[in-house]
Design a protein around this motif. Sequence first.
Motif, PDB file in Angstrom:
ATOM      1  N   ILE A 118       0.834  -1.199   0.000  1.00 48.74           N
ATOM      2  CA  ILE A 118       0.000   0.000   0.000  1.00 48.74           C
ATOM      3  C   ILE A 118       0.870   1.252   0.000  1.00 48.74           C
ATOM      4  O   ILE A 118       0.599   2.230  -0.701  1.00 48.74           O
ATOM      5  N   VAL A 119       1.947   1.210   0.785  1.00 51.80           N
ATOM      6  CA  VAL A 119       2.862   2.360   0.822  1.00 51.80           C
ATOM      7  C   VAL A 119       3.490   2.559  -0.556  1.00 51.80           C
ATOM      8  O   VAL A 119       3.574   3.690  -1.068  1.00 51.80           O
ATOM      9  N   GLU A 120       3.911   1.470  -1.159  1.00 55.03           N
ATOM     10  CA  GLU A 120       4.492   1.564  -2.507  1.00 55.03           C
ATOM     11  C   GLU A 120       3.470   2.108  -3.499  1.00 55.03           C
ATOM     12  O   GLU A 120       3.796   2.926  -4.366  1.00 55.03           O
ATOM     13  N   ALA A 121       2.249   1.660  -3.356  1.00 53.29           N
ATOM     14  CA  ALA A 121       1.190   2.124  -4.255  1.00 53.29           C
ATOM     15  C   ALA A 121       0.983   3.625  -4.115  1.00 53.29           C
ATOM     16  O   ALA A 121       0.713   4.327  -5.096  1.00 53.29           O
ATOM     17  N   ALA A 122       1.111   4.129  -2.883  1.00 55.78           N
ATOM     18  CA  ALA A 122       0.931   5.565  -2.660  1.00 55.78           C
ATOM     19  C   ALA A 122       2.023   6.365  -3.375  1.00 55.78           C
ATOM     20  O   ALA A 122       1.774   7.472  -3.859  1.00 55.78           O
ATOM     21  N   TRP A 123       3.217   5.796  -3.433  1.00 57.31           N
ATOM     22  CA  TRP A 123       4.303   6.489  -4.153  1.00 57.31           C
ATOM     23  C   TRP A 123       4.131   6.360  -5.657  1.00 57.31           C
ATOM     24  O   TRP A 123       4.336   7.311  -6.401  1.00 57.31           O
ATOM     25  N   ARG A 124       3.766   5.181  -6.097  1.00 61.70           N
ATOM     26  CA  ARG A 124       3.630   4.962  -7.545  1.00 61.70           C
ATOM     27  C   ARG A 124       2.322   5.526  -8.074  1.00 61.70           C
ATOM     28  O   ARG A 124       2.162   5.747  -9.264  1.00 61.70           O
ATOM     29  N   GLN A 125       1.365   5.717  -7.180  1.00 64.10           N
ATOM     30  CA  GLN A 125      -0.001   6.095  -7.546  1.00 64.10           C
ATOM     31  C   GLN A 125      -0.606   5.092  -8.517  1.00 64.10           C
ATOM     32  O   GLN A 125      -1.207   5.440  -9.535  1.00 64.10           O
ATOM     33  N   GLU A 126      -0.416   3.874  -8.171  1.00 68.53           N
ATOM     34  CA  GLU A 126      -1.035   2.758  -8.883  1.00 68.53           C
ATOM     35  C   GLU A 126      -1.645   1.853  -7.821  1.00 68.53           C
ATOM     36  O   GLU A 126      -1.244   1.908  -6.661  1.00 68.53           O
ATOM     37  N   PRO A 127      -2.585   1.032  -8.220  1.00 67.41           N
ATOM     38  CA  PRO A 127      -3.164   0.140  -7.216  1.00 67.41           C
ATOM     39  C   PRO A 127      -2.155  -0.932  -6.820  1.00 67.41           C
ATOM     40  O   PRO A 127      -1.282  -1.288  -7.617  1.00 67.41           O
ATOM     41  N   PRO A 128      -2.243  -1.423  -5.606  1.00 67.68           N
ATOM     42  CA  PRO A 128      -1.370  -2.519  -5.194  1.00 67.68           C
ATOM     43  C   PRO A 128      -1.576  -3.726  -6.097  1.00 67.68           C
ATOM     44  O   PRO A 128      -2.673  -3.955  -6.615  1.00 67.68           O
ATOM     45  N   HIS A 129      -0.531  -4.486  -6.282  1.00 68.72           N
ATOM     46  CA  HIS A 129      -0.590  -5.724  -7.060  1.00 68.72           C
ATOM     47  C   HIS A 129      -1.127  -5.467  -8.467  1.00 68.72           C
ATOM     48  O   HIS A 129      -1.920  -6.242  -8.982  1.00 68.72           O
ATOM     49  N   LEU A 130      -0.743  -4.360  -9.055  1.00 66.61           N
ATOM     50  CA  LEU A 130      -1.216  -4.066 -10.400  1.00 66.61           C
ATOM     51  C   LEU A 130      -0.705  -5.132 -11.365  1.00 66.61           C
ATOM     52  O   LEU A 130       0.479  -5.399 -11.455  1.00 66.61           O
ATOM     53  N   THR A 131      -1.606  -5.760 -12.022  1.00 68.23           N
ATOM     54  CA  THR A 131      -1.249  -6.786 -12.999  1.00 68.23           C
ATOM     55  C   THR A 131      -2.016  -6.510 -14.270  1.00 68.23           C
ATOM     56  O   THR A 131      -2.876  -5.634 -14.328  1.00 68.23           O
ATOM     57  N   ALA A 132      -1.695  -7.276 -15.277  1.00 69.88           N
ATOM     58  CA  ALA A 132      -2.400  -7.116 -16.545  1.00 69.88           C
ATOM     59  C   ALA A 132      -3.893  -7.416 -16.378  1.00 69.88           C
ATOM     60  O   ALA A 132      -4.726  -6.955 -17.139  1.00 69.88           O
ATOM     61  N   GLU A 133      -4.217  -8.195 -15.354  1.00 68.83           N
ATOM     62  CA  GLU A 133      -5.613  -8.544 -15.115  1.00 68.83           C
ATOM     63  C   GLU A 133      -6.439  -7.361 -14.620  1.00 68.83           C
ATOM     64  O   GLU A 133      -7.650  -7.349 -14.725  1.00 68.83           O
ATOM     65  N   LEU A 134      -5.751  -6.400 -14.032  1.00 64.57           N
ATOM     66  CA  LEU A 134      -6.449  -5.276 -13.412  1.00 64.57           C
ATOM     67  C   LEU A 134      -6.562  -4.155 -14.434  1.00 64.57           C
ATOM     68  O   LEU A 134      -5.573  -3.550 -14.824  1.00 64.57           O
ATOM     69  N   GLN A 135      -7.760  -3.893 -14.876  1.00 71.98           N
ATOM     70  CA  GLN A 135      -7.974  -2.969 -15.980  1.00 71.98           C
ATOM     71  C   GLN A 135      -8.341  -1.578 -15.466  1.00 71.98           C
ATOM     72  O   GLN A 135      -9.249  -1.452 -14.648  1.00 71.98           O
ATOM     73  N   PRO A 136      -7.652  -0.536 -15.968  1.00 76.01           N
ATOM     74  CA  PRO A 136      -8.123   0.817 -15.639  1.00 76.01           C
ATOM     75  C   PRO A 136      -9.529   1.020 -16.191  1.00 76.01           C
ATOM     76  O   PRO A 136      -9.850   0.525 -17.264  1.00 76.01           O
TER      77      PRO A 136
END
Length: 308
Positions: free
Chosen positions: A280-298
């Motif tokens: 979650i902390v990493e996601a806050a820096w990257r501004q991407e959802p945690p565990h972003l994978t190809a399966e997770l569609q914007p």
Amino acid sequence: MNPGPRTMIREIGEQMDRGVFPVVYNRGIVRPNEAPGSSSIIGLEMRHEAAGSSRPATGPWQWSSRRQGAPGRPWPARRSRSAGASASVVSAQLRSAYSEGLTDCAQAYPTLVAWDHEHEMWLMAESVIANGLGRTALFFLHLPYSRTLRVRGWGFWKTAVSRTWIGSRHTNFPDGSICAFEMTDGTWGPGDPPVALLDLYTVWAARHLHLEWFGRWPGFQSVPQPAERICEIRDDEFCGCGNFTDLYRDCCKPDDLRKTTSGEMIDFWGFQRRHPPLEIVEAAWRQEPPHLTAELQPISLGTQPAAA
Ligand SMILES: [Zn+2]
């Protein structure tokens, strides 16, 4: 002349001490309630009974627990369900409710980004809280498409060069997720509008600002564990036992100090420390959802209004 953030937050705190909930405007700006009689907390923390059922484009948002009934956008094309997914686990009803709520949510929070997975939705949005603050509140929301999994959110103060977790007061053990209301009091539940949850989190962040600047959590609070009360509640805050009329020093503090064992105190400090997961902390820096994978569609949110 607009008052500065400190003046604003102080006034919001004074109102919350009287059981009056502030008003959340678009972009997550929190302001004192101009008509205190119309919005009062009835007994429980964060219960917001309001007359309005829709949020004007530029006006205040006051939400009720009623469904918005927004027309919604067509849901983006779905990928076929993988063989391992179970229709009985994934709630199409929840998925539909959250997707319909995105239109209102994007209007109220123009920075909103949403990602869809077959089991869950992640939302990311920023709240201004108060103009001139010099930081924003960045929120991640995890909305599972299941009624057996808890909806969770995390908050961070964001500047160009920093992300600071907002806690540890009024966060959950052990993952540091936001505890902005009692899950049992009907304030918000699975399938309710995401914008209403973001509004609650926005006010929660404003209360954290009050704690940071003025040294006390404003308004009523629910802190059922005596060890937690001893460690965290200041003398001049409302007690967390469910008594919404007395300050902690005049309510449970004497009993808490007398009855709480050292083992219970050690348990609170040693085993129940709260912190957001690293992802979650990493996601806050990257501004991407945690565990972003190809399966997770914007999710395309369509035409977003320009930030005013
Ligand atoms: Zn008490």
